[in-house]
Design a protein around this motif. Structure first.
Motif, PDB file in Angstrom:
ATOM      1  N   PHE A  19       0.816  -1.265   0.035  1.00 31.79           N
ATOM      2  CA  PHE A  19      -0.021   0.215   0.087  1.00 31.79           C
ATOM      3  C   PHE A  19       0.844   1.286  -0.059  1.00 31.79           C
ATOM      4  O   PHE A  19       2.009   1.297   0.426  1.00 31.79           O
ATOM      5  CB  PHE A  19      -0.937   0.194   1.200  1.00 31.79           C
ATOM      6  CG  PHE A  19      -2.039  -1.310   1.387  1.00 31.79           C
ATOM      7  CD1 PHE A  19      -2.921  -1.022   0.835  1.00 31.79           C
ATOM      8  CD2 PHE A  19      -1.539  -2.192   2.251  1.00 31.79           C
ATOM      9  CE1 PHE A  19      -3.917  -2.253   0.967  1.00 31.79           C
ATOM     10  CE2 PHE A  19      -2.205  -3.263   2.158  1.00 31.79           C
ATOM     11  CZ  PHE A  19      -3.534  -3.472   1.464  1.00 31.79           C
ATOM     12  N   ASN A  20       0.277   2.250  -0.369  1.00 32.18           N
ATOM     13  CA  ASN A  20       0.987   3.661  -0.410  1.00 32.18           C
ATOM     14  C   ASN A  20       0.771   4.211   0.938  1.00 32.18           C
ATOM     15  O   ASN A  20      -0.256   4.845   1.344  1.00 32.18           O
ATOM     16  CB  ASN A  20       0.634   4.547  -1.546  1.00 32.18           C
ATOM     17  CG  ASN A  20       1.064   5.832  -1.570  1.00 32.18           C
ATOM     18  OD1 ASN A  20       2.105   6.117  -0.731  1.00 32.18           O
ATOM     19  ND2 ASN A  20       0.742   6.702  -2.489  1.00 32.18           N
ATOM     20  N   LEU A  21       1.829   4.169   1.740  1.00 31.34           N
ATOM     21  CA  LEU A  21       1.871   4.859   3.121  1.00 31.34           C
ATOM     22  C   LEU A  21       2.446   6.183   3.042  1.00 31.34           C
ATOM     23  O   LEU A  21       2.203   6.742   3.952  1.00 31.34           O
ATOM     24  CB  LEU A  21       2.575   3.650   4.030  1.00 31.34           C
ATOM     25  CG  LEU A  21       2.057   2.349   4.069  1.00 31.34           C
ATOM     26  CD1 LEU A  21       2.939   1.729   5.288  1.00 31.34           C
ATOM     27  CD2 LEU A  21       0.716   2.473   4.519  1.00 31.34           C
ATOM     28  N   SER A  26       5.356  10.315  10.715  1.00 28.68           N
ATOM     29  CA  SER A  26       4.246  10.129  11.623  1.00 28.68           C
ATOM     30  C   SER A  26       2.884   9.743  11.337  1.00 28.68           C
ATOM     31  O   SER A  26       2.308   9.035  12.054  1.00 28.68           O
ATOM     32  CB  SER A  26       3.820  11.753  12.251  1.00 28.68           C
ATOM     33  OG  SER A  26       3.512  12.476  11.207  1.00 28.68           O
ATOM     34  N   THR A  27       2.826   9.673  10.135  1.00 27.93           N
ATOM     35  CA  THR A  27       1.593   9.004   9.523  1.00 27.93           C
ATOM     36  C   THR A  27       1.761   7.691   8.756  1.00 27.93           C
ATOM     37  O   THR A  27       1.010   6.857   8.576  1.00 27.93           O
ATOM     38  CB  THR A  27       0.852   9.766   8.373  1.00 27.93           C
ATOM     39  OG1 THR A  27       1.796  10.032   7.494  1.00 27.93           O
ATOM     40  CG2 THR A  27       0.365  10.962   9.175  1.00 27.93           C
ATOM     41  N   ARG A  28       3.133   7.409   8.490  1.00 30.81           N
ATOM     42  CA  ARG A  28       3.535   6.316   7.828  1.00 30.81           C
ATOM     43  C   ARG A  28       3.201   4.816   8.721  1.00 30.81           C
ATOM     44  O   ARG A  28       2.830   4.048   8.456  1.00 30.81           O
ATOM     45  CB  ARG A  28       5.057   5.998   7.369  1.00 30.81           C
ATOM     46  CG  ARG A  28       5.485   5.018   6.481  1.00 30.81           C
ATOM     47  CD  ARG A  28       6.953   5.333   6.209  1.00 30.81           C
ATOM     48  NE  ARG A  28       7.396   4.122   5.567  1.00 30.81           N
ATOM     49  CZ  ARG A  28       7.094   3.688   4.328  1.00 30.81           C
ATOM     50  NH1 ARG A  28       6.502   4.390   3.538  1.00 30.81           N
ATOM     51  NH2 ARG A  28       7.764   2.561   3.879  1.00 30.81           N
ATOM     52  N   GLU A  29       3.570   4.903  10.001  1.00 29.48           N
ATOM     53  CA  GLU A  29       3.445   4.197  10.914  1.00 29.48           C
ATOM     54  C   GLU A  29       1.827   3.892  11.618  1.00 29.48           C
ATOM     55  O   GLU A  29       1.550   2.710  12.314  1.00 29.48           O
ATOM     56  CB  GLU A  29       4.318   4.059  12.118  1.00 29.48           C
ATOM     57  CG  GLU A  29       6.046   4.071  11.660  1.00 29.48           C
ATOM     58  CD  GLU A  29       6.645   3.938  12.718  1.00 29.48           C
ATOM     59  OE1 GLU A  29       6.584   4.607  13.970  1.00 29.48           O
ATOM     60  OE2 GLU A  29       7.861   3.606  12.716  1.00 29.48           O
ATOM     61  N   LEU A  30       1.175   4.741  11.254  1.00 27.96           N
ATOM     62  CA  LEU A  30      -0.175   4.901  11.752  1.00 27.96           C
ATOM     63  C   LEU A  30      -0.830   3.747  11.469  1.00 27.96           C
ATOM     64  O   LEU A  30      -1.492   3.017  12.375  1.00 27.96           O
ATOM     65  CB  LEU A  30      -0.799   5.985  11.263  1.00 27.96           C
ATOM     66  CG  LEU A  30      -2.510   6.309  11.876  1.00 27.96           C
ATOM     67  CD1 LEU A  30      -2.448   6.152  13.349  1.00 27.96           C
ATOM     68  CD2 LEU A  30      -3.087   7.577  11.320  1.00 27.96           C
ATOM     69  N   PRO A  31      -1.057   2.999  10.142  1.00 32.40           N
ATOM     70  CA  PRO A  31      -1.545   1.827   9.954  1.00 32.40           C
ATOM     71  C   PRO A  31      -1.090   0.485  10.862  1.00 32.40           C
ATOM     72  O   PRO A  31      -1.979  -0.088  11.476  1.00 32.40           O
ATOM     73  CB  PRO A  31      -1.537   1.477   8.396  1.00 32.40           C
ATOM     74  CG  PRO A  31      -1.010   2.718   7.974  1.00 32.40           C
ATOM     75  CD  PRO A  31      -0.376   3.642   8.939  1.00 32.40           C
ATOM     76  N   ALA A  32       0.200   0.434  10.957  1.00 31.58           N
ATOM     77  CA  ALA A  32       0.655  -0.413  11.763  1.00 31.58           C
ATOM     78  C   ALA A  32       0.008  -0.397  13.307  1.00 31.58           C
ATOM     79  O   ALA A  32      -0.049  -1.296  13.991  1.00 31.58           O
ATOM     80  CB  ALA A  32       2.066  -0.326  11.873  1.00 31.58           C
ATOM     81  N   ALA A  69      -8.706   1.153   4.064  1.00 34.05           N
ATOM     82  CA  ALA A  69      -8.898   2.422   3.989  1.00 34.05           C
ATOM     83  C   ALA A  69      -7.318   2.816   3.413  1.00 34.05           C
ATOM     84  O   ALA A  69      -7.275   4.012   3.340  1.00 34.05           O
ATOM     85  CB  ALA A  69      -8.884   3.226   5.494  1.00 34.05           C
ATOM     86  N   LEU A  70      -6.403   2.009   3.059  1.00 32.31           N
ATOM     87  CA  LEU A  70      -5.062   2.286   2.552  1.00 32.31           C
ATOM     88  C   LEU A  70      -5.093   2.297   0.956  1.00 32.31           C
ATOM     89  O   LEU A  70      -5.702   1.225   0.187  1.00 32.31           O
ATOM     90  CB  LEU A  70      -4.343   1.209   3.004  1.00 32.31           C
ATOM     91  CG  LEU A  70      -4.102   1.204   4.578  1.00 32.31           C
ATOM     92  CD1 LEU A  70      -3.225   0.277   4.894  1.00 32.31           C
ATOM     93  CD2 LEU A  70      -3.328   2.600   4.968  1.00 32.31           C
ATOM     94  N   PRO A  71      -4.365   3.430   0.418  1.00 30.25           N
ATOM     95  CA  PRO A  71      -4.560   3.532  -0.983  1.00 30.25           C
ATOM     96  C   PRO A  71      -3.655   2.258  -1.555  1.00 30.25           C
ATOM     97  O   PRO A  71      -2.384   2.035  -1.126  1.00 30.25           O
ATOM     98  CB  PRO A  71      -3.924   4.655  -1.446  1.00 30.25           C
ATOM     99  CG  PRO A  71      -3.298   5.146  -0.054  1.00 30.25           C
ATOM    100  CD  PRO A  71      -4.008   4.387   0.980  1.00 30.25           C
TER     101      PRO A  71
END
Length: 77
Positions: A19-21, A26-32, A69-71
């Motif tokens: 996915f394009n994180l 600060s937002t790249r790790e949010l899905p994890a 919710a991830l592109p």
């Protein structure tokens, strides 16, 4: 419940391969972080209820919410 923080990096890399994180740390790790919370939530209810089928369903629904919710990357690596 203590293991989650150690998995943020590996989960982020797993998701980033699919996915394009983005590049913002600060937002790249949010899905994890959300994946870890989904697991914690499901496991706490499993311990309280003892319902393994409910655990599987909660994990599945929670993970679908996060990845839904991830592109998706336009090109798979």
């Amino acid at each position: 419940l203590d293991w989650g923080q150690d998995l943020i990096g590996p989960i982020t890399e797993f998701l980033a391969a699919r996915f394009n994180l983005g590049s913002n740390p600060s937002t790249r790790e949010l899905p994890a972080q959300l994946v870890i919370q989904v697991c914690r939530h499901a496991y706490l209810h499993w311990v309280a209820d003892g319902d393994f089928a409910g655990l599987r369903a909660a994990l599945r629904v929670g993970m679908q919410m996060v990845v839904g919710a991830l592109p998706i990357l336009s090109k798979q690596v």
